[in-house]
Design a protein around this motif. Structure first.
Motif, PDB file in Angstrom:
ATOM      1  N   ILE A   1       0.870  -1.171   0.000  1.00 26.29           N
ATOM      2  CA  ILE A   1       0.000   0.000   0.000  1.00 26.29           C
ATOM      3  C   ILE A   1       0.905   1.218   0.000  1.00 26.29           C
ATOM      4  O   ILE A   1       1.388   1.677   1.040  1.00 26.29           O
ATOM      5  CB  ILE A   1      -0.939  -0.010   1.220  1.00 26.29           C
ATOM      6  N   ASP A   2       1.156   1.753  -1.219  1.00 32.54           N
ATOM      7  CA  ASP A   2       2.201   2.774  -1.358  1.00 32.54           C
ATOM      8  C   ASP A   2       1.946   3.757  -2.496  1.00 32.54           C
ATOM      9  O   ASP A   2       2.857   4.522  -2.859  1.00 32.54           O
ATOM     10  CB  ASP A   2       3.566   2.109  -1.555  1.00 32.54           C
ATOM     11  N   GLU A   3       0.743   3.739  -3.089  1.00 30.37           N
ATOM     12  CA  GLU A   3       0.396   4.617  -4.209  1.00 30.37           C
ATOM     13  C   GLU A   3       1.144   4.272  -5.490  1.00 30.37           C
ATOM     14  O   GLU A   3       1.152   5.059  -6.447  1.00 30.37           O
ATOM     15  CB  GLU A   3       0.634   6.092  -3.876  1.00 30.37           C
ATOM     16  N   SER A   4       1.772   3.128  -5.536  1.00 33.03           N
ATOM     17  CA  SER A   4       2.418   2.648  -6.745  1.00 33.03           C
ATOM     18  C   SER A   4       1.729   1.348  -7.118  1.00 33.03           C
ATOM     19  O   SER A   4       1.565   0.471  -6.269  1.00 33.03           O
ATOM     20  CB  SER A   4       3.909   2.420  -6.510  1.00 33.03           C
ATOM     21  N   TYR A   5       1.335   1.206  -8.380  1.00 31.29           N
ATOM     22  CA  TYR A   5       0.385   0.150  -8.709  1.00 31.29           C
ATOM     23  C   TYR A   5       0.947  -0.939  -9.625  1.00 31.29           C
ATOM     24  O   TYR A   5       0.200  -1.801 -10.086  1.00 31.29           O
ATOM     25  CB  TYR A   5      -0.869   0.780  -9.341  1.00 31.29           C
TER      26      TYR A   5
ATOM     27  N   PRO B   1       8.982  -4.571   2.690  1.00 29.80           N
ATOM     28  CA  PRO B   1      10.055  -3.772   2.071  1.00 29.80           C
ATOM     29  C   PRO B   1      11.333  -3.846   2.895  1.00 29.80           C
ATOM     30  O   PRO B   1      11.301  -3.949   4.118  1.00 29.80           O
ATOM     31  CB  PRO B   1       9.477  -2.351   2.057  1.00 29.80           C
ATOM     32  N   LYS B   2      12.461  -3.753   2.202  1.00 33.03           N
ATOM     33  CA  LYS B   2      13.762  -3.854   2.864  1.00 33.03           C
ATOM     34  C   LYS B   2      14.317  -2.466   3.162  1.00 33.03           C
ATOM     35  O   LYS B   2      14.254  -1.560   2.342  1.00 33.03           O
ATOM     36  CB  LYS B   2      14.747  -4.620   1.979  1.00 33.03           C
ATOM     37  N   PHE B   3      14.863  -2.301   4.351  1.00 32.26           N
ATOM     38  CA  PHE B   3      15.582  -1.091   4.734  1.00 32.26           C
ATOM     39  C   PHE B   3      16.478  -1.450   5.907  1.00 32.26           C
ATOM     40  O   PHE B   3      16.425  -2.564   6.436  1.00 32.26           O
ATOM     41  CB  PHE B   3      14.614   0.048   5.101  1.00 32.26           C
ATOM     42  N   ASP B   4      17.299  -0.499   6.322  1.00 40.99           N
ATOM     43  CA  ASP B   4      18.227  -0.729   7.430  1.00 40.99           C
ATOM     44  C   ASP B   4      17.918   0.240   8.564  1.00 40.99           C
ATOM     45  O   ASP B   4      17.775   1.446   8.339  1.00 40.99           O
ATOM     46  CB  ASP B   4      19.678  -0.531   6.973  1.00 40.99           C
ATOM     47  N   PHE B   5      17.846  -0.279   9.794  1.00 41.02           N
ATOM     48  CA  PHE B   5      17.635   0.591  10.943  1.00 41.02           C
ATOM     49  C   PHE B   5      18.867   1.448  11.229  1.00 41.02           C
ATOM     50  O   PHE B   5      18.753   2.542  11.786  1.00 41.02           O
ATOM     51  CB  PHE B   5      17.270  -0.236  12.181  1.00 41.02           C
ATOM     52  N   LEU B   6      20.045   0.953  10.856  1.00 40.13           N
ATOM     53  CA  LEU B   6      21.271   1.722  11.031  1.00 40.13           C
ATOM     54  C   LEU B   6      21.547   2.534   9.772  1.00 40.13           C
ATOM     55  O   LEU B   6      21.173   2.143   8.669  1.00 40.13           O
ATOM     56  CB  LEU B   6      22.441   0.798  11.343  1.00 40.13           C
ATOM     57  N   LYS B   7      22.232   3.646   9.933  1.00 39.48           N
ATOM     58  CA  LYS B   7      22.462   4.555   8.805  1.00 39.48           C
ATOM     59  C   LYS B   7      23.198   3.849   7.678  1.00 39.48           C
ATOM     60  O   LYS B   7      24.158   3.106   7.903  1.00 39.48           O
ATOM     61  CB  LYS B   7      23.265   5.777   9.270  1.00 39.48           C
ATOM     62  N   VAL B   8      22.746   4.133   6.454  1.00 38.38           N
ATOM     63  CA  VAL B   8      23.353   3.551   5.256  1.00 38.38           C
ATOM     64  C   VAL B   8      24.166   4.630   4.548  1.00 38.38           C
ATOM     65  O   VAL B   8      23.672   5.735   4.293  1.00 38.38           O
ATOM     66  CB  VAL B   8      22.270   2.998   4.307  1.00 38.38           C
TER      67      VAL B   8
ATOM     68  N   LEU C   1       5.271  -3.375   8.406  1.00 42.90           N
ATOM     69  CA  LEU C   1       4.014  -3.321   7.670  1.00 42.90           C
ATOM     70  C   LEU C   1       4.279  -3.157   6.176  1.00 42.90           C
ATOM     71  O   LEU C   1       5.228  -2.464   5.788  1.00 42.90           O
ATOM     72  CB  LEU C   1       3.146  -2.147   8.141  1.00 42.90           C
ATOM     73  N   PRO C   2       3.411  -3.716   5.328  1.00 44.94           N
ATOM     74  CA  PRO C   2       3.534  -3.493   3.882  1.00 44.94           C
ATOM     75  C   PRO C   2       2.803  -2.218   3.467  1.00 44.94           C
ATOM     76  O   PRO C   2       2.102  -2.189   2.452  1.00 44.94           O
ATOM     77  CB  PRO C   2       2.867  -4.752   3.297  1.00 44.94           C
ATOM     78  N   GLN C   3       2.987  -1.149   4.220  1.00 45.35           N
ATOM     79  CA  GLN C   3       2.212   0.071   4.045  1.00 45.35           C
ATOM     80  C   GLN C   3       3.101   1.297   4.242  1.00 45.35           C
ATOM     81  O   GLN C   3       3.834   1.379   5.231  1.00 45.35           O
ATOM     82  CB  GLN C   3       1.050   0.115   5.051  1.00 45.35           C
ATOM     83  N   ALA C   4       3.004   2.253   3.320  1.00 49.01           N
ATOM     84  CA  ALA C   4       3.790   3.488   3.406  1.00 49.01           C
ATOM     85  C   ALA C   4       2.981   4.544   4.147  1.00 49.01           C
ATOM     86  O   ALA C   4       2.611   5.576   3.592  1.00 49.01           O
ATOM     87  CB  ALA C   4       4.178   3.964   2.012  1.00 49.01           C
TER      88      ALA C   4
END
Length: 560
Positions: free
Chosen positions: A24-28, A196-203, A401-404
């Motif tokens: 759920i991110d406004e990209s379809y 979605p993938k991201f890092d809690f520590l600074k990239v 969550l799979p939500q932006a």
């Protein structure tokens, strides 16, 4: 990637397709492989909303829906659109609506609905069935998620074959799907959401910014303060921006941040009634833009403009538009050297904060494109980025969550939404990582490592901290080309079997290698639409190299 199956019963024929995880991110693009039900234009009431398309799918936690309409609307207000779900596919139980016996119904414009349990009907709100809708702005297209688990005389779980329909409840209002057969949907299990993938520590080697609405001086309120302190410490940002701190100055904020981070060389400033910046980099100047704050930072010897915005809330489109017009005009004049800031060429530009972008989508368009509505008052339009293009909006997903979404308030009638933004000049800034810190849905191990408690984010504020990591793009080096730059789509990603590469730009070659550099696919015979069979490839990460007339683009792809 996990396989999902959408079952549509047509006589004895079953259509089974696999598709990407819905976000759920406004990209379809992730809906491309989901069965699409089209609806004729003008088949409903002249006074109602006219559906043109409908899709439904699921994973183990959510039902997902996508609807298209003929006209642009705001889904959370001023409409009679309902979603109905017959959880047992039995028209003799539930409430008869849209030709089905609905156990669940929800009217978006009224922001409430019902659950039917036997002969009892109970009123529900979004939090009772976990509804999330994007965009929070006006649109012709909406996607929304609904939890498969809900409470009705006990915990219930939506499973098996159900019937679903959207209906405009005005007299003679439109219904989609039109066919009773097309309203049947069979859920498939063993599809855990792929987050979605991201890092809690600074990239990267650049800077981390944390943007936060502290909710009525919450940083200084006993219960909220402890939770906000833990999040400030865990995120370890280089720049903190705050709104809704009214009764305390930025120096008081620094005292708290020093206590939590151990770093003692912070600069700080405040503008308007509630915007603040605390930065490891010197703040050279700051000024007020109709209650919003503009700050010039000295980032390693170069100017960087950060505008911290807190726009009017609620259904106040006119006032929000006036403020974003002023912000767009300020950026235009700063670039031209016509106001006190006189930005250096190619200085990075960021607009961040609680934008309260709920209502007309035009306000977001002004912030990104510089297209001012009231030119008589605020002057001519001007593209805000240095290369004559719009600013880019970071797309942070709420962790777990799979939500932006950036705003979650279970006690409000309004659905979780995307109210907080960070817009940036991608000509001079490379976004390396972004997310919203949502402790309620994080893994226990991540909470432990970061020193956070599960209830920290939602008890501290109804806004989530928005985290963005950036690196500066040096003026003497070209930004790496992206798929967007060459009008190309690579999907689904991740994939299990077929990979599609569709492009509006001429591609001369495609080379795909694994992480060891071994070529698994190579072709110089490229069409506008290409399908590659990846069934036999090993699971893992692959690099796709596309050679075009604009340059070479490298894209990472995952095979499950």
């Amino acid at each position: 990637m996990m396989k999902m199956y959408l079952v549509v019963i047509v006589v004895a024929l079953l259509n089974v397709v696999s598709h990407s995880q819905i976000l759920i991110d406004e990209s379809y693009d992730d809906w491309n492989d989901v069965v699409l039900y089209n609806d004729p234009i003008g088949d409903g009431s002249n006074f109602g909303d006219d559906f043109t398309a409908f899709q439904v799918t699921n994973d183990d936690e959510y039902l997902y829906f996508r609807i298209e309409l003929r006209d642009e609307i705001l889904l959370q207000e001023d409409n009679r659109i309902n979603i109905y779900i017959d959880t047992d596919n039995n028209a003799n139980t539930g409430t008869i609506q849209a030709g089905i016996g609905a156990e669940i119904g929800f009217e978006f414009g009224d922001r409430r609905g019902f659950i039917r349990n036997g002969n009892a009907t109970n009123t529900i709100f979004h939090n009772d069935i976990g509804i999330t809708v994007l965009p929070s702005l006006s649109s012709k297209i909406f996607e929304f998620a609904l939890s498969r688990t809900y409470f009705a005389g006990g915990t219930q779980f939506i499973d098996g074959t159900i019937a679903v329909a959207c209906k405009d409840n005005r007299s003679g209002g439109d219904i989609i799907p039109n066919s009773a057969t097309d309203r049947l949907y069979t859920l498939v299990d063993n599809n855990n959401p792929t987050l979605p993938k991201f890092d809690f520590l600074k990239v990267g080697n650049g800077f981390r910014m944390m943007t936060y609405n502290s909710l009525f001086d919450g940083l200084f309120e006993f219960g909220q303060s402890q939770q906000q302190r833990r999040m400030i410490k865990a995120m370890d940002a280089d720049i903190y921006t705050f709104v809704e701190i009214y009764d305390f100055n930025s120096g008081s904020i620094v005292d708290i941040i020093e206590d939590e981070t151990g770093y003692t060389d912070w600069d700080h400033a405040s503008e308007g009634s509630d915007t603040h910046v605390v930065s490891k980099y010197p703040i050279k100047d700051h000024t007020n833009i109709d209650g919003n704050g503009a700050y010039i930072l000295d980032y390693e010897g170069n100017d960087m403009l950060i505008i911290v915005a807190h726009l009017p809330a609620g259904s106040n489109d006119e006032s929000r538009q006036a403020e974003v017009d002023k912000i767009a005009a300020f950026i235009r004049d700063a670039k031209l050297g016509l106001n006190e800031f006189q930005l250096a060429t190619n200085a990075p530009i960021l607009i961040t904060g609680d934008m309260n972008l709920y209502g007309n989508k035009r306000q977001r368009e002004t912030l990104t494109t510089g297209d001012i509505i009231n030119n008589n008052a605020y002057g001519p339009d001007a593209s805000p980025d240095w290369d004559g293009t719009p600013l880019t909006a970071a797309l942070p997903f709420a962790s777990g969550l799979p939500q932006a979404v950036t705003w979650i308030n279970p006690n409000s009638s309004f659905f979780p939404g995307r109210l907080d933004y960070t817009f940036y000049s991608d000509h001079t800034l490379d976004l390396t990582n972004t997310f919203c810190l949502n402790t309620n849905d994080m893994e226990d191990a991540d909470l432990e490592v970061l020193g956070l408690n599960r209830n920290d984010s939602r008890s501290a504020s109804d806004h989530l901290p928005v985290i963005t990591d950036f690196e500066i793009i040096e003026p003497n080096r070209q930004r790496d080309l992206t798929l967007e730059d060459i009008n190309t789509r690579v999907f689904p990603n991740p994939t299990t079997n077929l990979l599609h590469i569709d492009s509006k730009t001429e591609i001369s070659s495609i080379i795909i290698t694994d992480v060891m550099g071994e070529v698994v696919f190579k072709s110089n015979n490229i069409d506008k639409e290409n399908t590659i069979n990846a069934t036999e490839w090993n699971s893992g990460i692959y690099l796709i190299q596309l050679t075009t007339i604009k340059g070479i683009v490298t894209e990472k792809m995952f095979k499950f």
